[in-house]
Scaffold this active site. Structure first.
Site, mmCIF file in Angstrom:
data_model
loop_
_atom_site.group_PDB
_atom_site.id
_atom_site.type_symbol
_atom_site.label_atom_id
_atom_site.label_comp_id
_atom_site.label_asym_id
_atom_site.label_seq_id
_atom_site.Cartn_x
_atom_site.Cartn_y
_atom_site.Cartn_z
ATOM 1 N N HIS A 154 47.874 31.316 45.282
ATOM 2 C CA HIS A 154 46.425 31.587 45.245
ATOM 3 C C HIS A 154 46.054 32.757 46.146
ATOM 4 C CE1 HIS A 154 45.529 29.886 49.237
ATOM 5 N NE2 HIS A 154 46.365 28.894 48.953
ATOM 6 N N SER B 207 45.187 38.085 43.626
ATOM 7 C CA SER B 207 44.615 38.798 44.767
ATOM 8 C C SER B 207 45.594 38.899 45.940
ATOM 9 C CB SER B 207 43.309 38.114 45.180
ATOM 10 O OG SER B 207 42.568 38.910 46.071
ATOM 11 N N ASP C 255 35.392 43.505 38.350
ATOM 12 C CA ASP C 255 35.855 42.992 39.643
ATOM 13 C C ASP C 255 35.307 43.887 40.760
ATOM 14 O OD1 ASP C 255 37.270 42.158 41.915
ATOM 15 O OD2 ASP C 255 39.052 41.672 40.764
ATOM 16 N N HIS D 57 36.467 38.996 39.627
ATOM 17 C CA HIS D 57 37.602 38.566 40.439
ATOM 18 C C HIS D 57 37.961 37.096 40.217
ATOM 19 C CE1 HIS D 57 40.378 39.606 43.620
ATOM 20 N NE2 HIS D 57 40.071 38.535 44.299
#
Length: 482
Positions: free
Chosen positions: A209, A283, A430, A458
């Site tokens: 994540h 990310s 994003d 995002h």
């Protein structure tokens, strides 16, 4: 038409000017506020915990201890810590953005004289270089400096057993069962959620994540939407990164790349006997994914990156500082830029926000359930709430900013030393990581396939299109296996 274009251009320039002026005023005030909060927290820490707590406001100083530990950072280069002791602490890279964050006022002042000084500096450097060459004294600098806070934080780690103080949460951190359950366990490992195939596992998929998130970003969206065929073949492993969700949040950790990778290896690869695997990362997780893939280049089947933060620094620019300015430009608009700027530039303001939000997350959860009448699953908010300021602050600087100079090397190795497929997804709108970052990655790794998803940002690049994305991932894994 020409008149409309000219009018639009004037409005855009005016809006940009207003944004810059207001941003300068607001962030100048925040510079002062952070300075005040620095001493406020020192007093509170002393009153509540009976000792001063180090922060990164203090200036850098030379530090060579007498106990066989040398903690240094090269002047003018990447900041490093060298710890020499019987515990064999590895060389850890520390981002200079932790303690080198000039105020907005000082930056404006410096830029005023930048052009004037440029010629003088270049001339002086040229003269000095010529003199050294003539005298045969060309050698690398042996001067080292380090921020005193890093010394203080590591003194209790080198050659010593972790103290109970490092386990007990600080007064400004949450001490609920969810946030602190790891401290009562004998296993110092990450929280890992396993789904999919159990007995006849053919391949593993590791999900990483992003910043201030948790494994729920994957388990609540993708895991329920994978096909039965995929669930019978692949074993899915999603985990909370060190310092986030239900994973350990040690107060003495600097949350470096080495520490994060070490925990992933111990908690996921070794504990679950992972051999051949696919990686899906979002990310900040993309940085860890690249580092992991390079280390286990023979085991990675496919690499899927969502919004990778890759900003190649212009020649002559400090990579870490350039990354910080791109991720956190200190502008009040868009709002996401304002939020990232607060988190990146202001140590004590961001700690205050964590005190108000993270420590009291149970109250905010209750309010969210009342407002929504308990109709929605608040997993995104839970991921945002369950972290500490220490974890967020160091991870942001040491991973996002501190690895800026390393990413290019990782991408070169993916290009030249690995054969796995590389797929990149990016939301067109994003505002956290611009689409250009994905094309920057493709420029370094030409075989990378970039897919820009229209009308997504995002978060909604996954959330809201989880079924479609699950099918896309299955297709990537199938093609990689074939």
């Amino acid at each position: 038409m020409a008149l409309m274009d000219e009018t639009r251009s004037v409005v855009t320039r005016t809006g940009r000017f207003v944004n810059e002026v207001i941003s300068f005023i607001i962030f100048s005030i925040l510079d002062i506020l952070d300075f005040i909060l620095c001493y406020t927290f020192k007093v509170l820490d002393f009153v509540v915990e009976a000792e001063w707590k180090p922060c990164y406001c203090s200036s850098a100083k030379e530090a060579i201890t007498s106990s066989g530990k040398i903690l240094v950072s090269e002047q003018g280069g990447s900041k490093k810590i060298v710890c020499l002791s019987s515990s064999k602490i590895q060389l850890e890279e520390i981002s200079d953005t932790l303690y080198t964050r000039p105020s907005l006022v000082s930056e404006v002042s410096k830029s005023t004289f930048k052009e004037i000084k440029k010629l003088k500096v270049e001339t002086t450097t040229m003269i000095q270089s010529c003199e050294k060459i003539k005298k045969g004294r060309v050698r690398s600098s042996s001067t080292f400096t380090v921020n005193s806070t890093i010394v203080e934080m590591l003194q209790g780690k080198v050659g010593q057993v972790q103290s109970q103080h490092c386990i007990i949460p600080r007064w400004s951190d949450c001490d609920c069962n969810t946030c602190n359950s790891w401290s009562s366990s004998c296993k110092d490992t990450l929280f890992v959620k396993v789904d999919g195939a159990r007995d006849n596992v053919q391949e593993d998929v590791i999900f990483i994540h992003g910043f201030i998130s948790s494994s729920a970003f994957w388990t609540e969206t993708l895991f329920p939407n994978f096909s039965e065929s995929a669930k019978s073949k692949y074993r899915f492993l999603a985990f909370d990164l060190l310092g986030f969700g239900r994973s350990p949040k040690p107060t003495d950790s600097l949350y470096t790349l080495g520490e994060h990778l070490n925990m992933i290896e111990r908690s996921v690869l070794e504990s679950h006997k992972v051999k051949s695997f696919h990686i899906v990362a979002h990310s900040l997780g993309c940085i860890l994914a690249l580092a992991l893939a390079v280390k286990y280049k023979g085991s990675v089947k496919s690499l899927t990156l969502l919004a990778p933060p890759y900003f190649p620094a212009p020649e002559g620019e400090n990579a870490t500082q350039y990354m910080m300015r791109r991720v956190a430009p200190r502008r009040i608009w868009p709002l996401i830029s304002f939020g990232t700027s607060i988190a990146c530039w202001y140590e004590h303001i961001s700690r205050t926000i964590c005190l108000l939000i993270c420590k009291n997350h149970r109250i905010w959860e209750f309010i969210a359930k009342v407002v929504t009448r308990n109709r929605i699953r608040t997993y995104l908010m839970e991921g945002f709430w369950c972290h500490t300021h220490n974890a967020a602050w160091h991870t942001l600087h040491n991973i996002i900013c501190g690895t800026a100079a390393k990413i290019e090397g990782y991408l070169d190795k993916v290009k030249n030393n690995m054969k796995c497929s590389v797929t990149i997804f990016h939301g067109r709108y994003d505002e956290v990581i611009p689409v250009e970052c994905s094309y920057n990655v493709q420029a370094k790794v030409p075989r990378a396939n970039v897919k820009v998803i229209e009308n997504k940002d995002h978060i909604t690049i996954v959330v809201g299109r989880q079924k479609a994305f699950a099918r896309e991932l299955e297709e990537i894994w199938k093609n990689a296996s074939d």
